[in-house]
Design a protein around this motif. Structure first.
Motif, PDB file in Angstrom:
ATOM      1  N   LYS A   1     -36.744  81.321  53.854  1.00 41.67           N
ATOM      2  CA  LYS A   1     -35.651  81.640  54.778  1.00 41.67           C
ATOM      3  C   LYS A   1     -35.309  80.420  55.642  1.00 41.67           C
ATOM      4  O   LYS A   1     -34.125  80.089  55.818  1.00 41.67           O
ATOM      5  CB  LYS A   1     -36.020  82.819  55.676  1.00 41.67           C
ATOM      6  CG  LYS A   1     -34.915  83.206  56.664  1.00 41.67           C
ATOM      7  CD  LYS A   1     -35.356  84.322  57.591  1.00 41.67           C
ATOM      8  CE  LYS A   1     -34.219  84.754  58.511  1.00 41.67           C
ATOM      9  NZ  LYS A   1     -33.645  83.659  59.320  1.00 41.67           N
ATOM     10  N   ASP A   2     -36.307  79.746  56.159  1.00 43.08           N
ATOM     11  CA  ASP A   2     -36.067  78.560  56.990  1.00 43.08           C
ATOM     12  C   ASP A   2     -35.345  77.471  56.189  1.00 43.08           C
ATOM     13  O   ASP A   2     -34.421  76.820  56.695  1.00 43.08           O
ATOM     14  CB  ASP A   2     -37.389  78.011  57.536  1.00 43.08           C
ATOM     15  CG  ASP A   2     -38.006  78.918  58.593  1.00 43.08           C
ATOM     16  OD1 ASP A   2     -37.274  79.781  59.126  1.00 43.08           O
ATOM     17  OD2 ASP A   2     -39.212  78.763  58.874  1.00 43.08           O
ATOM     18  N   PHE A   3     -35.777  77.288  54.942  1.00 41.33           N
ATOM     19  CA  PHE A   3     -35.154  76.290  54.064  1.00 41.33           C
ATOM     20  C   PHE A   3     -33.681  76.627  53.824  1.00 41.33           C
ATOM     21  O   PHE A   3     -32.800  75.758  53.963  1.00 41.33           O
ATOM     22  CB  PHE A   3     -35.917  76.239  52.732  1.00 41.33           C
ATOM     23  CG  PHE A   3     -35.266  75.395  51.678  1.00 41.33           C
ATOM     24  CD1 PHE A   3     -35.190  74.015  51.801  1.00 41.33           C
ATOM     25  CD2 PHE A   3     -34.732  75.989  50.535  1.00 41.33           C
ATOM     26  CE1 PHE A   3     -34.591  73.238  50.817  1.00 41.33           C
ATOM     27  CE2 PHE A   3     -34.131  75.218  49.545  1.00 41.33           C
ATOM     28  CZ  PHE A   3     -34.063  73.838  49.688  1.00 41.33           C
ATOM     29  N   LEU A   4     -33.398  77.889  53.506  1.00 45.46           N
ATOM     30  CA  LEU A   4     -32.019  78.294  53.228  1.00 45.46           C
ATOM     31  C   LEU A   4     -31.167  78.275  54.494  1.00 45.46           C
ATOM     32  O   LEU A   4     -29.976  77.930  54.443  1.00 45.46           O
ATOM     33  CB  LEU A   4     -31.998  79.683  52.581  1.00 45.46           C
ATOM     34  CG  LEU A   4     -32.550  79.748  51.152  1.00 45.46           C
ATOM     35  CD1 LEU A   4     -32.547  81.182  50.633  1.00 45.46           C
ATOM     36  CD2 LEU A   4     -31.755  78.853  50.203  1.00 45.46           C
TER      37      LEU A   4
ATOM     38  N   VAL B   1     -27.640  76.400  54.908  1.00 47.49           N
ATOM     39  CA  VAL B   1     -26.414  77.033  55.413  1.00 47.49           C
ATOM     40  C   VAL B   1     -25.766  76.128  56.459  1.00 47.49           C
ATOM     41  O   VAL B   1     -24.552  75.871  56.424  1.00 47.49           O
ATOM     42  CB  VAL B   1     -26.712  78.423  56.024  1.00 47.49           C
ATOM     43  CG1 VAL B   1     -25.473  78.970  56.743  1.00 47.49           C
ATOM     44  CG2 VAL B   1     -27.148  79.407  54.951  1.00 47.49           C
ATOM     45  N   LEU B   2     -26.568  75.614  57.385  1.00 49.56           N
ATOM     46  CA  LEU B   2     -26.041  74.705  58.415  1.00 49.56           C
ATOM     47  C   LEU B   2     -25.443  73.443  57.794  1.00 49.56           C
ATOM     48  O   LEU B   2     -24.437  72.919  58.255  1.00 49.56           O
ATOM     49  CB  LEU B   2     -27.151  74.326  59.399  1.00 49.56           C
ATOM     50  CG  LEU B   2     -27.665  75.441  60.307  1.00 49.56           C
ATOM     51  CD1 LEU B   2     -28.860  74.959  61.118  1.00 49.56           C
ATOM     52  CD2 LEU B   2     -26.555  75.925  61.245  1.00 49.56           C
ATOM     53  N   GLN B   3     -26.076  72.981  56.724  1.00 50.24           N
ATOM     54  CA  GLN B   3     -25.622  71.750  56.076  1.00 50.24           C
ATOM     55  C   GLN B   3     -24.255  71.917  55.419  1.00 50.24           C
ATOM     56  O   GLN B   3     -23.416  71.001  55.458  1.00 50.24           O
ATOM     57  CB  GLN B   3     -26.658  71.314  55.036  1.00 50.24           C
ATOM     58  CG  GLN B   3     -26.309  70.014  54.305  1.00 50.24           C
ATOM     59  CD  GLN B   3     -27.409  69.605  53.329  1.00 50.24           C
ATOM     60  OE1 GLN B   3     -28.554  70.054  53.427  1.00 50.24           O
ATOM     61  NE2 GLN B   3     -27.053  68.755  52.383  1.00 50.24           N
TER      62      GLN B   3
ATOM     63  N   PHE C   1     -23.418  79.787  50.884  1.00 51.34           N
ATOM     64  CA  PHE C   1     -23.242  78.352  51.121  1.00 51.34           C
ATOM     65  C   PHE C   1     -24.487  77.576  50.699  1.00 51.34           C
ATOM     66  O   PHE C   1     -24.399  76.500  50.107  1.00 51.34           O
ATOM     67  CB  PHE C   1     -22.945  78.083  52.600  1.00 51.34           C
ATOM     68  CG  PHE C   1     -21.584  78.533  53.029  1.00 51.34           C
ATOM     69  CD1 PHE C   1     -20.476  77.746  52.798  1.00 51.34           C
ATOM     70  CD2 PHE C   1     -21.408  79.751  53.665  1.00 51.34           C
ATOM     71  CE1 PHE C   1     -19.203  78.157  53.190  1.00 51.34           C
ATOM     72  CE2 PHE C   1     -20.155  80.174  54.064  1.00 51.34           C
ATOM     73  CZ  PHE C   1     -19.041  79.379  53.829  1.00 51.34           C
ATOM     74  N   ALA C   2     -25.657  78.126  51.010  1.00 48.76           N
ATOM     75  CA  ALA C   2     -26.902  77.443  50.655  1.00 48.76           C
ATOM     76  C   ALA C   2     -27.118  77.415  49.148  1.00 48.76           C
ATOM     77  O   ALA C   2     -27.392  76.361  48.562  1.00 48.76           O
ATOM     78  CB  ALA C   2     -28.078  78.140  51.343  1.00 48.76           C
TER      79      ALA C   2
END
Length: 253
Positions: free
Chosen positions: A7-10, A14-16, A242-243
């Motif tokens: 979850k943290d990775f995705l 998403v922010l990227q 997005f991720a």
């Protein structure tokens, strides 16, 4: 990775990717040209309809569609003549041709004049069932005379389709415009109920990450993917599109 790490990775991905830079290479730029709600809806729906294949070609042909409608899609839909539609002759995006385009304009006129517009026709009758909403939308879309060839350009999840293009269009219209990418103009819909627009990129990435096991990109795969994405964010599960898409397309994950 365990689920928390995943979850943290995705969330980072998403922010990227969920920012204004994304628009330049994505068909969502087409509805972003407009400010009137109905123009945004119609431009978005038509761009999403031809969103398969080479992305540059999708964008170029979407711009051509808008030009053929005088860059006033809502006014054109409501007030076009048969002579206006004749200008479409020669247009094609892969298997979507001028005759399909003409029918789409006529059907959209029927939807706006007799059914309260796209926001109303695609609204789930039950709070969390776009599967039935999209199925019913297709029935309404083809309630006027049509050619059989055009049926394939509107998918039906009740027949197993992942309905990627309609789910992408719904994402555009429903998700809040907090980062300048999605448009968030359909306030009667909830982002919590959206489904991920599943295509070859998002599907393959999801499988590599272990959050999708089904091999086919169909509605059952969407339902499986929904479970994890809704666990990660029950209010906005489709932000992870997005991720997954960014990892697949831009990073060849």
């Amino acid at each position: 990775m365990n689920k928390t790490e995943l979850k943290d990775f995705l969330d980072q991905k998403v922010l990227q990717y969920n920012n204004a830079d994304f628009i330049d290479s994505d068909p969502i730029q087409i509805p972003h040209q407009f400010t009137v709600k109905e123009d945004i809806e119609i431009a978005g729906f038509l761009a999403a309809t031809i969103a398969w294949g080479n992305r540059k070609m999708i964008i170029n042909n979407s711009h051509k569609m808008m030009e053929l409608m005088g860059n006033s899609p809502y006014d054109f839909v409501l007030n076009h003549s048969e002579e206006d539609l004749a200008d479409f002759d020669g247009f094609a995006h892969r298997t979507f041709n001028a005759e399909d385009f003409k029918f789409f304009v006529k059907s959209l006129k029927n939807i706006y004049k007799n059914h309260g517009g796209l926001e109303n026709v695609l609204h789930p009758q039950k709070e969390d069932n776009y599967k039935i909403a999209i199925h019913n939308f297709k029935k309404t879309f083809f309630e006027i005379p049509y050619q059989n060839r055009t049926l394939k350009h509107v998918s039906d999840p009740m027949k197993g389709s992942a309905s990627k293009r309609i789910n992408m269009f719904l994402r555009w219209m429903v998700r809040e415009n907090t980062t300048g990418v999605d448009l968030g103009i359909w306030k009667t819909h909830s982002p919590a109920h959206l489904h991920c627009p599943l295509d070859v990129h998002t599907g393959n990435t999801a499988r590599k990450l272990g959050i999708l096991t089904r091999k086919q990109n169909d509605w059952k795969a969407i339902q499986e993917l929904d479970i994890t994405l809704r666990e990660f964010d029950k209010e906005d599960p489709v932000k992870y599109d997005f991720a997954l898409f960014g990892l697949g397309v831009f990073e060849k994950f």
